[in-house]
Design an enzyme around this catalytic site. Structure first.
Site, PDB file in Angstrom:
ATOM      1  N   PHE A 138      73.153  93.390 -33.941  1.00 36.31           N
ATOM      2  CA  PHE A 138      73.446  94.368 -32.886  1.00 36.31           C
ATOM      3  C   PHE A 138      72.916  95.712 -33.363  1.00 36.31           C
ATOM      4  O   PHE A 138      73.373  96.241 -34.374  1.00 36.31           O
ATOM      5  CB  PHE A 138      74.952  94.460 -32.617  1.00 36.31           C
ATOM      6  CG  PHE A 138      75.260  95.400 -31.483  1.00 36.31           C
ATOM      7  CD1 PHE A 138      75.287  94.943 -30.169  1.00 36.31           C
ATOM      8  CD2 PHE A 138      75.490  96.749 -31.714  1.00 36.31           C
ATOM      9  CE1 PHE A 138      75.539  95.823 -29.113  1.00 36.31           C
ATOM     10  CE2 PHE A 138      75.742  97.627 -30.664  1.00 36.31           C
ATOM     11  CZ  PHE A 138      75.772  97.151 -29.364  1.00 36.31           C
ATOM     12  N   ASP A 223      70.230  98.643 -41.107  1.00 34.98           N
ATOM     13  CA  ASP A 223      71.156  99.290 -40.179  1.00 34.98           C
ATOM     14  C   ASP A 223      72.529  99.264 -40.852  1.00 34.98           C
ATOM     15  O   ASP A 223      73.192  98.231 -40.911  1.00 34.98           O
ATOM     16  CB  ASP A 223      71.139  98.520 -38.856  1.00 34.98           C
ATOM     17  CG  ASP A 223      72.187  99.017 -37.859  1.00 34.98           C
ATOM     18  OD1 ASP A 223      73.149  99.685 -38.277  1.00 34.98           O
ATOM     19  OD2 ASP A 223      72.052  98.705 -36.657  1.00 34.98           O
ATOM     20  N   LYS A 252      78.650 105.988 -36.846  1.00 36.91           N
ATOM     21  CA  LYS A 252      80.080 105.660 -36.836  1.00 36.91           C
ATOM     22  C   LYS A 252      80.889 106.590 -37.756  1.00 36.91           C
ATOM     23  O   LYS A 252      81.106 107.727 -37.402  1.00 36.91           O
ATOM     24  CB  LYS A 252      80.280 104.187 -37.203  1.00 36.91           C
ATOM     25  CG  LYS A 252      79.859 103.259 -36.063  1.00 36.91           C
ATOM     26  CD  LYS A 252      80.411 101.869 -36.271  1.00 36.91           C
ATOM     27  CE  LYS A 252      79.898 100.878 -35.246  1.00 36.91           C
ATOM     28  NZ  LYS A 252      80.472 101.068 -33.921  1.00 36.91           N
TER      29      LYS A 252
END
Ligand code: PLP
Length: 392
Positions: A138, A223, A252
């Protein structure tokens, strides 16, 4: 004050229906605890999807935000302000040592990595560069990062997507080697696939990716949007792995609760962009950058990182012994579990919430636990007790 039913009705009337929310309204957070509008207390084992790694409303982060917000909010990226430059310095020095592009979210950090890899490949005369990605990854919901997200998000609804992404099975090093060739600009990997349900990528796949990049000159992009910021027990997950990436993306928890993303490159690929190639109005603005610097101050602490590894290990082994759990995966305090066939994970998470424990369901039959890194032994015991009860 409105109640939850009124909020649900208001949202139905005014907000685009992009989320399936649980029927609870949180109004306050402190450390590992949350309180709802009725004053009920919860133990948070989700951290706003791995955002509040330093715990809710950490005093150091609150102070940094309030202080900077009272001095200077922003002046655009056409002038200098210190916090953003200091944040770039801090990120570079704590990871790959090259230059940094700051932005506002995870998908933007990945878009930056994709654009950087493509521009670099164009510079080598590759007109149609390709980026190899893994099934189950993702990377975000913009058109570019959606194209890099095979299966997990609904690609079919939003076509045509940008071409140039090749997906290979996540557990097959040979498929990865075969997919990388002359046109490969980058191989992009989440070292532990979070949204898929916490699936660590096997060492042989990471090593195959590293050697494919070394042979072709492509960039290995990690990532670390979910795995970074101490989540796995080191500031960046790659520090505990066999390979080092050329480019890393973070977001995040980086902003300590505010929206901050970053794309960090190794030293010799930091000058691919020129002024005008890429940018973003809010990127690196003083308030968000000050929050990120404070979050790094809290999280980049050897004691906290050691505790993350220890408590993560204890929580994972306890979970693996519970009835109804067939597999536990992850590292540090990034933990995923698969439940025995027939057990409804949504039902389990719903009952945990009613009992005062916030956990997440990344997919059918799976649970995900992402507590703030500032949890203690007691919190691990309390969460385990709730899980034992709800699984029974
Ligand atoms: N990459 C990973 C690994 C993620 O987990 C996420 C979000 O869950 C993203 C990228 C996208 O980040 P954002 O939602 O900030 O755009």
């Amino acid at each position: 004050m409105v109640n939850v039913a009124e909020l649900v009705a208001l949202e139905e009337r005014y907000a685009m229906p992009t989320y399936a929310r649980a029927p609870v309204e949180f109004v306050r957070g402190e450390g590992v605890r949350l309180w709802d509008a009725e004053g009920r207390e919860y133990l948070d084992f989700f951290s706003g999807l791995s955002v509040h790694n330093a715990g809710h409303c950490h005093p150091r982060i609150v102070e940094a935000i309030a202080g900077q917000a009272g001095r200077l909010g922003g002046v655009s990226n056409l002038y200098y302000t210190e916090p953003g430059v200091r944040l770039a310095e801090r990120l570079s020095e704590s990871s790959l040592g090259g230059k940094v592009f700051l932005c506002n979210s995870g998908l933007e950090a990945n878009e930056c990595a994709i654009k950087l890899a493509r521009k670099r490949a164009h510079g080598w005369g590759i007109d149609e560069p390709e980026i190899v990605v893994l099934d189950g990854a993702f990377h975000g919901r913009s058109l570019g990062t959606l194209a890099a997200t095979p299966r997990l998000a609904r690609q079919d609804l939003f076509g045509p997507l940008p071409p140039g992404f090749v997906a290979v099975p996540r557990e097959d090093p040979n498929a990865l080697r075969d997919a990388a060739g002359e046109r490969t600009a980058a191989v992009m990997i989440e070292p532990i696939q979070g949204e898929a349900g916490v699936f660590p990528i096997a060492e042989e796949v990471l090593v195959a990716a590293r050697s494919a990049c070394d042979e072709t000159g492509a960039l290995l992009v990690f990532d670390e949007i979910q795995t970074g910021m101490g989540r796995t027990g080191s500031l960046w997950a790659y520090e505990q792995l066999a390979v080092r990436p050329d480019v890393m993306t973070a977001a995040k928890a980086l902003g300590g609760g505010l929206p901050v993303g970053a794309c960090v490159a190794r030293p010799d690929v930091g000058d691919v962009f020129e002024p005008g190639d890429h940018g973003s109005t809010f990127a690196g603005a003083p308030v968000t950058a000050a929050a990120a610097l404070a979050a790094l101050d809290v999280i980049d602490d050897p004691d906290l990182l050691r505790q993350t590894r220890e408590l993560g290990g204890r929580f994972s082994s306890g979970l693996a012994e519970l009835d109804g759990v067939v597999e536990v995966r992850g590292r540090g305090l990034m933990v995923g579990a698969t439940l025995v066939d027939g057990v409804d994970a949504k039902d389990v998470a719903g009952r945990a919430l009613e009992t005062g424990l916030v956990i997440n369901v990344p997919g059918p039959g799976m649970l995900r636990f992402l507590p703030p890194l500032v949890i203690g032994d007691d919190d691990v015991d309390a969460a385990m007790n709730v899980m034992r009860d709800v699984l029974n």
